[in-house]
Design a protein around this motif. Structure first.
Motif, PDB file in Angstrom:
ATOM      1  N   GLU A 125       0.819  -1.218   0.000  1.00 22.99           N
ATOM      2  CA  GLU A 125       0.000   0.000   0.000  1.00 22.99           C
ATOM      3  C   GLU A 125       0.852   1.266   0.000  1.00 22.99           C
ATOM      4  OE1 GLU A 125      -3.415   0.183   2.567  1.00 22.99           O
ATOM      5  OE2 GLU A 125      -3.181  -1.929   3.038  1.00 22.99           O
ATOM      6  N   PRO A 126       1.745   1.399  -0.956  1.00 19.12           N
ATOM      7  CA  PRO A 126       2.683   2.518  -0.889  1.00 19.12           C
ATOM      8  C   PRO A 126       2.001   3.872  -1.041  1.00 19.12           C
ATOM      9  CG  PRO A 126       2.848   1.418  -3.011  1.00 19.12           C
ATOM     10  CD  PRO A 126       1.933   0.587  -2.165  1.00 19.12           C
ATOM     11  N   PHE A 127       0.837   3.911  -1.686  1.00 19.03           N
ATOM     12  CA  PHE A 127       0.191   5.205  -1.902  1.00 19.03           C
ATOM     13  C   PHE A 127      -1.055   5.358  -1.045  1.00 19.03           C
ATOM     14  CE2 PHE A 127       1.860   4.099  -6.337  1.00 19.03           C
ATOM     15  CZ  PHE A 127       3.134   4.537  -6.008  1.00 19.03           C
ATOM     16  N   GLY A 128      -1.209   4.458  -0.055  1.00 17.49           N
ATOM     17  CA  GLY A 128      -2.425   4.438   0.749  1.00 17.49           C
ATOM     18  C   GLY A 128      -2.670   5.721   1.513  1.00 17.49           C
ATOM     19  N   ALA A 129      -1.585   6.397   1.912  1.00 19.45           N
ATOM     20  CA  ALA A 129      -1.756   7.578   2.751  1.00 19.45           C
ATOM     21  C   ALA A 129      -1.861   8.862   1.924  1.00 19.45           C
ATOM     22  CB  ALA A 129      -0.580   7.681   3.723  1.00 19.45           C
ATOM     23  N   LEU A 130      -1.840   8.731   0.594  1.00 21.38           N
ATOM     24  CA  LEU A 130      -1.813   9.944  -0.235  1.00 21.38           C
ATOM     25  C   LEU A 130      -3.199  10.246  -0.802  1.00 21.38           C
ATOM     26  CD1 LEU A 130       1.448   9.021  -2.136  1.00 21.38           C
ATOM     27  CD2 LEU A 130       1.214  10.513  -0.151  1.00 21.38           C
ATOM     28  N   ASP A 131      -3.427  11.501  -1.157  1.00 23.90           N
ATOM     29  CA  ASP A 131      -4.744  11.831  -1.702  1.00 23.90           C
ATOM     30  C   ASP A 131      -4.853  11.319  -3.140  1.00 23.90           C
ATOM     31  OD1 ASP A 131      -4.204  13.999  -3.727  1.00 23.90           O
ATOM     32  OD2 ASP A 131      -3.266  14.881  -1.947  1.00 23.90           O
ATOM     33  N   GLU A 132      -6.090  11.297  -3.654  1.00 25.83           N
ATOM     34  CA  GLU A 132      -6.365  10.598  -4.888  1.00 25.83           C
ATOM     35  C   GLU A 132      -5.664  11.212  -6.100  1.00 25.83           C
ATOM     36  OE1 GLU A 132     -10.284   9.400  -4.872  1.00 25.83           O
ATOM     37  OE2 GLU A 132     -10.227   8.421  -6.831  1.00 25.83           O
ATOM     38  N   ILE A 133      -5.526  12.533  -6.077  1.00 22.13           N
ATOM     39  CA  ILE A 133      -4.917  13.199  -7.235  1.00 22.13           C
ATOM     40  C   ILE A 133      -3.437  12.814  -7.324  1.00 22.13           C
ATOM     41  CG2 ILE A 133      -4.409  15.445  -8.262  1.00 22.13           C
ATOM     42  CD1 ILE A 133      -6.900  16.431  -6.524  1.00 22.13           C
ATOM     43  N   VAL A 134      -2.773  12.872  -6.176  1.00 27.38           N
ATOM     44  CA  VAL A 134      -1.357  12.490  -6.136  1.00 27.38           C
ATOM     45  C   VAL A 134      -1.216  11.009  -6.479  1.00 27.38           C
ATOM     46  CG1 VAL A 134       0.655  12.290  -4.644  1.00 27.38           C
ATOM     47  CG2 VAL A 134      -0.850  14.250  -4.407  1.00 27.38           C
ATOM     48  N   ARG A 135      -2.146  10.217  -5.984  1.00 26.16           N
ATOM     49  CA  ARG A 135      -2.099   8.784  -6.187  1.00 26.16           C
ATOM     50  C   ARG A 135      -2.207   8.447  -7.681  1.00 26.16           C
ATOM     51  NH1 ARG A 135      -5.511   3.958  -3.508  1.00 26.16           N
ATOM     52  NH2 ARG A 135      -4.860   4.851  -1.553  1.00 26.16           N
ATOM     53  N   ASP A 136      -3.142   9.110  -8.388  1.00 25.94           N
ATOM     54  CA  ASP A 136      -3.278   8.904  -9.838  1.00 25.94           C
ATOM     55  C   ASP A 136      -1.961   9.167 -10.541  1.00 25.94           C
ATOM     56  OD1 ASP A 136      -5.833   8.143  -9.722  1.00 25.94           O
ATOM     57  OD2 ASP A 136      -6.709  10.013 -10.490  1.00 25.94           O
ATOM     58  N   HIS A 137      -1.362  10.287 -10.154  1.00 32.32           N
ATOM     59  CA  HIS A 137      -0.110  10.703 -10.775  1.00 32.32           C
ATOM     60  C   HIS A 137       0.987   9.668 -10.526  1.00 32.32           C
ATOM     61  CE1 HIS A 137       2.919  13.330 -12.294  1.00 32.32           C
ATOM     62  NE2 HIS A 137       3.546  13.397 -11.136  1.00 32.32           N
ATOM     63  N   LEU A 138       1.060   9.210  -9.273  1.00 36.41           N
ATOM     64  CA  LEU A 138       2.105   8.243  -8.926  1.00 36.41           C
ATOM     65  C   LEU A 138       1.848   6.894  -9.600  1.00 36.41           C
ATOM     66  CD1 LEU A 138       2.861   8.964  -5.182  1.00 36.41           C
ATOM     67  CD2 LEU A 138       4.140   9.614  -7.190  1.00 36.41           C
ATOM     68  N   ASN A 139       0.564   6.525  -9.744  1.00 39.01           N
ATOM     69  CA  ASN A 139       0.244   5.279 -10.433  1.00 39.01           C
ATOM     70  C   ASN A 139       0.757   5.312 -11.870  1.00 39.01           C
ATOM     71  OD1 ASN A 139      -0.975   3.966  -8.331  1.00 39.01           O
ATOM     72  ND2 ASN A 139      -3.044   4.633  -8.847  1.00 39.01           N
ATOM     73  N   GLU A 140       0.534   6.451 -12.522  1.00 37.59           N
ATOM     74  CA  GLU A 140       0.995   6.623 -13.896  1.00 37.59           C
ATOM     75  C   GLU A 140       2.518   6.485 -13.952  1.00 37.59           C
ATOM     76  OE1 GLU A 140      -0.552  10.335 -15.233  1.00 37.59           O
ATOM     77  OE2 GLU A 140      -0.635   9.670 -17.323  1.00 37.59           O
ATOM     78  N   GLN A 141       3.187   7.157 -12.989  1.00 38.98           N
ATOM     79  CA  GLN A 141       4.653   7.108 -12.952  1.00 38.98           C
ATOM     80  C   GLN A 141       5.161   5.703 -12.671  1.00 38.98           C
ATOM     81  OE1 GLN A 141       6.014  10.067 -10.137  1.00 38.98           O
ATOM     82  NE2 GLN A 141       6.747  11.264 -11.878  1.00 38.98           N
ATOM     83  N   LEU A 142       4.422   5.013 -11.809  1.00 40.23           N
ATOM     84  CA  LEU A 142       4.854   3.664 -11.440  1.00 40.23           C
ATOM     85  C   LEU A 142       4.778   2.736 -12.653  1.00 40.23           C
ATOM     86  CD1 LEU A 142       5.755   1.718  -9.249  1.00 40.23           C
ATOM     87  CD2 LEU A 142       3.373   1.359  -8.638  1.00 40.23           C
ATOM     88  N   LEU A 143       3.717   2.894 -13.450  1.00 39.33           N
ATOM     89  CA  LEU A 143       3.591   2.081 -14.666  1.00 39.33           C
ATOM     90  C   LEU A 143       4.753   2.356 -15.620  1.00 39.33           C
ATOM     91  CD1 LEU A 143      -0.087   1.743 -15.903  1.00 39.33           C
ATOM     92  CD2 LEU A 143       1.440   0.019 -14.972  1.00 39.33           C
ATOM     93  N   ALA A 144       5.090   3.640 -15.757  1.00 39.55           N
ATOM     94  CA  ALA A 144       6.185   4.017 -16.647  1.00 39.55           C
ATOM     95  C   ALA A 144       7.494   3.405 -16.147  1.00 39.55           C
ATOM     96  CB  ALA A 144       6.298   5.541 -16.714  1.00 39.55           C
ATOM     97  N   LEU A 145       7.668   3.472 -14.820  1.00 41.09           N
ATOM     98  CA  LEU A 145       8.872   2.927 -14.195  1.00 41.09           C
ATOM     99  C   LEU A 145       8.954   1.418 -14.432  1.00 41.09           C
ATOM    100  CD1 LEU A 145      11.114   3.797 -12.084  1.00 41.09           C
ATOM    101  CD2 LEU A 145       9.626   2.776 -10.395  1.00 41.09           C
TER     102      LEU A 145
END
Lengths: 260, 291
Positions: free
Chosen positions: A164-184
């Motif tokens: 749950e690495p993004f569990g504590a973050l808000d949804e907007i940041v989480r979307d962004h990080l999800n996109e980055q994680l896929l790219a990574l």
């Protein structure tokens, strides 16, 4: 025939507590292939985090067998097979971002020059170039979590375990990080095991979704995602995406996850 | 700078109260003297007399200030800073025992804390003893320590330092056990995933995590050390040190001397704790933990 990176065979884990034995994992069988992105989803107590901790050799199963990279989890840890990302970034407040990323490298005995080189590389990977000299408190929560992913990537483990690495973050940041994680993930070809509470997150990220349910912790459904590897954020409005999400929801319901 | 005014207000209030109390407490002696001499005194004369008595019940602030100056700054000007009548000399005697005791106490405290955190047997056995040691009145045990050490030929600085260490190790143990245990489960698990050794966990995680705790307990320990050193001077009839000054003052009813020695001790304690505070700020800033 490829050998699986993670292979669990009738895995059991029983915790002995004061209230009697607790079946954290019961008869869990699963194969994760190289390059897979596997999400574990389910309500609290379904054993998804416990399973990840077993892979990391932080917990030890009481029955069945588990291999990581063809080794026991303990040996796999010695061989630095995985990087673990926790719910909180857990950066040391007394170290700069660069020195936080060096922490595993220092412990594993990399040379100074090699450390610097690797820090530069992983900071670039998580899009934190130029933030190496900052202290953690100078960064936002999302940036801190990216730094902690960089720390897990620094020593070139093949497997990335994320709880749950993004569990504590808000949804907007989480979307962004999800996109980055896929790219990574696309760039590094790591095998990812990802624990989450969020159905959209699980469907968006994964090639394989493992639906779990509690008491005892077990797998109720394994869904191979039909979605393409290339996934823009708006793929989440397509019928295919919604169909997978629906199946996940059905799986959760079938496990009586909503009973209490 | 904003805090100067409130602080000054409080100081002024204390000084005013002190003067008031001095008048109240010393008045009776003035009136008795006057009655014996058959004099009638006006209120102003009474108040004026309560400020200048040789052996007042409660010396007025300026008397203590004058005595402090006479036994420190004035002696320095006369080039007799280390004469037997100088508070600098006595202060140094106490300070040296305090610092040695503080070093021993802090060292022992940190070592015990490391042992307690890393060894289950020590965890179970040491802490109750440490707590028990602090329930014994130091005034009861101080003469024993001095007598026992004297019988094996150790006297002077060392026994006082040991009494001072006896008081100062405790806050360091308690603080450092909390500090070394302050990293949470997740941080320990993280190091476990790197297969870090125990000493790596200690030096990279536990020790830096405990720094804020260390400095807090050092401040308490330093104050306790000074108390220990002074107490160590009391029961032995020592002739040197702030404790000896307190004792001599009380033998001869020299209240001004007692109060000035008390103030010297308080100033010494405040400076020592202040120095630790300064080191704390510099260290935490260099660690990037001060914001």
């Amino acid at each position: 025939m490829q050998t699986p990176i993670v292979k669990a065979d009738h895995l059991d884990l029983v915790f002995q507590t004061n209230d009697g034995p607790v079946h954290a994992l019961s008869d869990v069988s699963l194969e994760v292939m190289k390059g897979d992105f596997v999400s574990f989803i389910g309500p609290s107590g379904c054993g998804k985090t416990t399973f990840l901790r077993c892979v990391a050799a932080l917990e030890h199963p009481t029955g069945g067998s588990l291999t990581v990279n063809g080794m026991t989890p303990d040996n796999a840890r010695q061989e630095r097979s995985y990087g673990y990302v926790f719910q909180a970034a857990g950066l040391y407040p007394w170290r700069t971002i660069a020195r936080n990323i060096k922490l595993p490298l220092e412990i594993m005995g990399f040379s100074k020059a090699e450390q610097d080189k690797r820090v530069e590389r992983v900071l670039d990977l998580v899009d934190l170039k130029g933030f190496g000299k900052k202290y953690p408190w100078q960064l936002s929560g999302g940036m801190q979590q990216r730094a902690s992913i960089a720390r897990a990537l620094a020593f070139d483990a093949d497997i990335l375990l994320m709880d749950e690495p993004f569990g504590a973050l808000d949804e907007i940041v989480r979307d962004h990080l999800n996109e980055q994680l896929l790219a990574l993930w696309a760039r590094t070809h790591k095998t990812c095991l990802f624990v989450t509470h969020s159905i959209p997150e699980a469907v968006y990220l994964s090639t394989k979704i493992v639906v779990m349910s509690p008491r005892p912790g077990r797998i109720t459904d394994v869904i191979e995602s039909p979605l393409p590897k290339e996934r823009p954020l708006d793929i989440r409005d397509t019928p295919e995406f919604l169909e997978v999400a629906h199946r996940v929801r059905e799986g959760l319901r079938a496990g009586h996850a909503y009973d209490d | 700078m904003r805090s100067v005014l409130p602080i000054l207000t409080v100081v002024m209030a204390i000084v005013a109260l002190w003067y008031g109390a001095a008048v109240m407490l010393n008045r009776q002696w003035t009136l008795d003297q006057a009655a014996r001499a058959g004099q009638e005194l006006t209120l102003t004369q009474v108040v004026a007399d309560t400020m200048v008595q040789d052996r007042p019940k409660l010396p007025a602030p300026h008397q203590v200030g004058a005595e402090l100056w006479k036994t420190t700054g004035d002696m320095v000007l006369q080039g007799r800073a280390f004469s037997k009548r100088s508070l600098i000399y006595h202060g140094w005697i106490t300070l040296s025992a305090t610092l040695l005791g503080f070093a021993i106490g802090t060292g022992a405290g940190i070592l015990l804390a490391i042992g307690i955190v890393h060894n289950r047997a020590m965890d179970m056995s040491v802490m109750p003893w440490a707590i028990a040691s602090q329930t014994i009145p130091i005034l009861a045990i101080a003469p024993m320590i001095i007598v026992v050490l004297n019988s094996v030929g150790i006297s002077g600085l060392i026994p006082k330092a040991i009494i001072s260490a006896y008081l100062s190790f405790f806050p360091v143990v308690v603080g450092m056990v909390a500090g070394l245990r302050s990293p949470d489960r997740m941080q320990l698990d993280l190091l476990k995933t790197y297969s870090a050794s125990r000493s790596q966990v200690f030096w990279k995680l536990r020790w830096p995590s405990s720094m804020p705790y260390l400095f807090t307990s050092l401040k308490v320990g330093m104050a306790a050390s000074l108390v220990g050193a002074i107490v160590g001077e009391l029961p032995t009839g020592a002739v040197r040190g702030l404790g000896a000054r307190l004792l001599a003052g009380s033998y001869y009813g020299q209240t001004v001397q007692i109060w000035s020695a008390l103030f010297a001790a308080a100033i010494l304690a405040a400076s020592l704790v202040g120095i630790i505070g300064l080191i704390q700020r510099v260290t935490l800033k260099r660690m990037g933990m001060a914001r």
